[in-house]
Design an enzyme around this catalytic site. Structure first.
Site, PDB file in Angstrom:
ATOM      1  N   VAL A  11       0.836  -1.211   0.000  1.00  6.38           N
ATOM      2  CA  VAL A  11       0.000   0.000   0.000  1.00  6.38           C
ATOM      3  C   VAL A  11       0.865   1.253   0.000  1.00  6.38           C
ATOM      4  CG1 VAL A  11      -1.686   1.331   1.320  1.00  6.38           C
ATOM      5  CG2 VAL A  11      -1.969  -1.141   1.084  1.00  6.38           C
ATOM      6  N   GLU A 149      -7.747   2.455   1.817  1.00  4.30           N
ATOM      7  CA  GLU A 149      -7.423   2.161   0.414  1.00  4.30           C
ATOM      8  C   GLU A 149      -8.339   1.059  -0.099  1.00  4.30           C
ATOM      9  OE1 GLU A 149      -6.010  -0.822  -0.611  1.00  4.30           O
ATOM     10  OE2 GLU A 149      -5.648  -1.702   1.369  1.00  4.30           O
ATOM     11  N   PHE A 250     -17.427 -10.388  -8.855  1.00  2.00           N
ATOM     12  CA  PHE A 250     -17.248 -11.240  -7.680  1.00  2.00           C
ATOM     13  C   PHE A 250     -18.278 -12.365  -7.616  1.00  2.00           C
ATOM     14  CE2 PHE A 250     -14.846  -7.506  -6.682  1.00  2.00           C
ATOM     15  CZ  PHE A 250     -13.722  -8.007  -6.027  1.00  2.00           C
ATOM     16  N   GLY A 258      -8.143 -15.609  -1.175  1.00  2.00           N
ATOM     17  CA  GLY A 258      -6.968 -15.529  -0.319  1.00  2.00           C
ATOM     18  C   GLY A 258      -6.464 -14.102  -0.335  1.00  2.00           C
ATOM     19  N   CYS A 261      -6.004  -9.137   2.127  1.00  2.00           N
ATOM     20  CA  CYS A 261      -7.123  -8.310   2.592  1.00  2.00           C
ATOM     21  C   CYS A 261      -8.336  -9.104   3.059  1.00  2.00           C
ATOM     22  CB  CYS A 261      -7.545  -7.345   1.486  1.00  2.00           C
ATOM     23  SG  CYS A 261      -6.304  -6.087   1.124  1.00  2.00           S
ATOM     24  N   LYS A 264      -8.027 -11.426   6.274  1.00  2.00           N
ATOM     25  CA  LYS A 264      -7.680 -10.624   7.453  1.00  2.00           C
ATOM     26  C   LYS A 264      -8.821  -9.690   7.842  1.00  2.00           C
ATOM     27  CE  LYS A 264      -4.568  -7.361   6.821  1.00  2.00           C
ATOM     28  NZ  LYS A 264      -5.177  -6.054   7.134  1.00  2.00           N
ATOM     29  N   LYS A 322      -4.151 -14.825  -6.658  1.00  2.00           N
ATOM     30  CA  LYS A 322      -4.903 -14.356  -7.820  1.00  2.00           C
ATOM     31  C   LYS A 322      -3.885 -14.017  -8.902  1.00  2.00           C
ATOM     32  CE  LYS A 322      -6.295 -10.032  -7.956  1.00  2.00           C
ATOM     33  NZ  LYS A 322      -6.971  -8.739  -7.680  1.00  2.00           N
TER      34      LYS A 322
END
Length: 433
Positions: A11, A149, A250, A258, A261, A264, A322
């Site tokens: 980030v 973000e 989505f 996975g 982001c 978690k 991904k």
């Protein structure tokens, strides 16, 4: 405008680089001396398409600099972004030690007004904690802003430069003006900068990621049902995705989500809810479904090989969680590797970007190929875990010549079922027959 970014992880580096691209003078600060030296010498430390080009340009033109010295880095900055790790702590709650540690340090060195911006994904109430940590040692004026973000790995530069929306949590008119000026070049087409209170902004990030994770887990449950009743999940996806209230994104089933982001943030929102005695039942189910989905191919593989995988050898395409990233955090491929090797099988894997990270994590537990076809040699079956573009239209004549067994277990639904089965393959995917 002069900006400081504390933390040069994913980030922080994207944030600092993209802000420098619009003419700001950006100093990025990190405690890792070796990383700072690499970045200062033009060696980018993450893989993100399109980032290296603008990183090198702004480094060369002097708008982007790196240092390990916090006081030097923030001295002239009007806005200081905190882009620090917030890993899951005990029980899954976000660990704020790095964020609050830097906040305390800033309080000791600040001499004038600054806007301190929480860019990291942090629990509700963090802005208040940062404010208190700074105020322990600094009695002057400053504001703490929440600015979550919404970057997608693989397309982060586009997401930053052309955001759908910018969320800013602050009730300070002075901070609003500075943040509006900073983001002005990024929202010229009219995409909104949404101002709200700090707590709402903090919750917005968790709510967004948790909702997207819920969509993924919902479609994976629909895929499981499709397999049992004989429906085709691709048709169902198209049918519901054409409804504007649902949307097309989505809705692709697979072997789970996975990355850094979703896992978690879902976990952290569950923990934050429990801290105020709220039982977030839906998100607990989302987690449960996702954990099981990562291993959804294993029963299919075991059934095909009559329950015995000892001595079997598998080719694995894809290791990153991904495509278009080298991020392997919570990657389903790692779960598949553990399950296959625990059952006595061996694995040769290929991924365009993530192999060094996997090698650093699990070493020689598996073998690594130098190409997607190199992974196929003498394999009893091919397993697909990541939907890299180069895997979508492979040369099946080459596959035929290298793959010992004509079996493909596709965790990302890359191929048309009839096309593959007509070539004589045993083909298993997600939610299709």
């Amino acid at each position: 405008m002069k900006i400081a970014v504390v933390g040069t992880g994913y980030v922080g580096l994207v944030t600092g680089t993209c802000f420098s691209e619009t003419g700001n003078k950006v100093t990025c600060i990190d405690i890792d001396q070796k990383k700072v030296e690499k970045l200062s010498n033009g060696e980018i430390t993450i893989y993100e398409p399109g980032l290296e080009k603008i990183f090198l340009r702004n480094l060369r033109e002097g708008r982007l600099t790196f240092t390990t010295n916090l006081a030097e880095g923030v001295k002239d900055a009007e806005i200081v972004f905190l882009a620090l790790p917030t890993p899951p702590g005990e029980g899954g709650a976000a660990d704020l030690r790095y964020v609050l540690g830097v906040a305390k340090d800033l309080g000791k060195i600040m001499t004038d007004y600054k806007v301190l911006v929480d860019k990291s994904t942090v629990p509700v109430g963090t802005a208040e904690k940062v404010h208190a940590a700074v105020a322990e040692n600094y009695k002057g004026e400053f504001d703490v802003v929440s600015n979550p973000e919404f970057l997608r790995e693989g397309v982060a530069v586009d997401d930053f430069m052309k955001p759908d929306r910018v969320v800013v949590g602050t009730q300070s008119d002075r901070a609003k003006k500075l943040m509006s000026d900073l983001y002005g070049p990024f929202v010229r087409q009219g995409n909104p900068v949404i101002f709200m209170d700090e707590k709402s902004a903090e919750l917005t990030k968790y709510a967004a990621n948790s909702f997207l994770a819920t969509k993924i887990s919902f479609m994976n449950e629909i895929a499981q049902l499709c397999e049992k009743v004989g429906a085709d999940v691709d048709m169902v996806r198209k049918g519901i995705g054409s409804d504007d209230r649902i949307g097309r994104r989505f809705l692709f089933p697979g072997i789970g989500y996975g990355g850094s982001c979703f896992p978690k943030d879902v976990q952290a929102l569950i923990m934050s809810s429990e801290e105020v005695n709220y039982d977030f039942k839906i998100l607990k189910a989302v987690e449960e479904v996702n954990e099981a989905q990562k291993l959804h191919l294993i029963p299919k593989i075991k059934k095909y090989f009559k329950g015995d995988l000892k001595g079997k050898h598998f080719a694995l395409w894809g290791l990153a969680f991904k495509p278009n990233t080298d991020d392997i955090r919570e990657a389903p491929a790692l779960y598949l590797i553990d399950a296959l090797t625990a059952a006595g099988a061996t694995v040769t894997a290929y991924d365009p970007e993530a192999m060094p990270n996997v090698k650093n994590t699990i070493g020689d537990k598996i073998k690594y190929a130098d190409s997607q076809y190199g992974a196929l040699k003498n394999a009893d079956a091919l397993v697909i875990a990541t939907e890299w573009s180069e895997f979508r239209t492979p040369d099946f004549e080459v596959i035929d010549s290298l793959l010992k067994g004509k079996a493909i277990f596709d965790g990302r639904n890359l191929f048309e079922v009839k096309y593959i089965t007509d070539m004589g393959y045993h083909y298993e995917s997600i939610g299709r027959h």
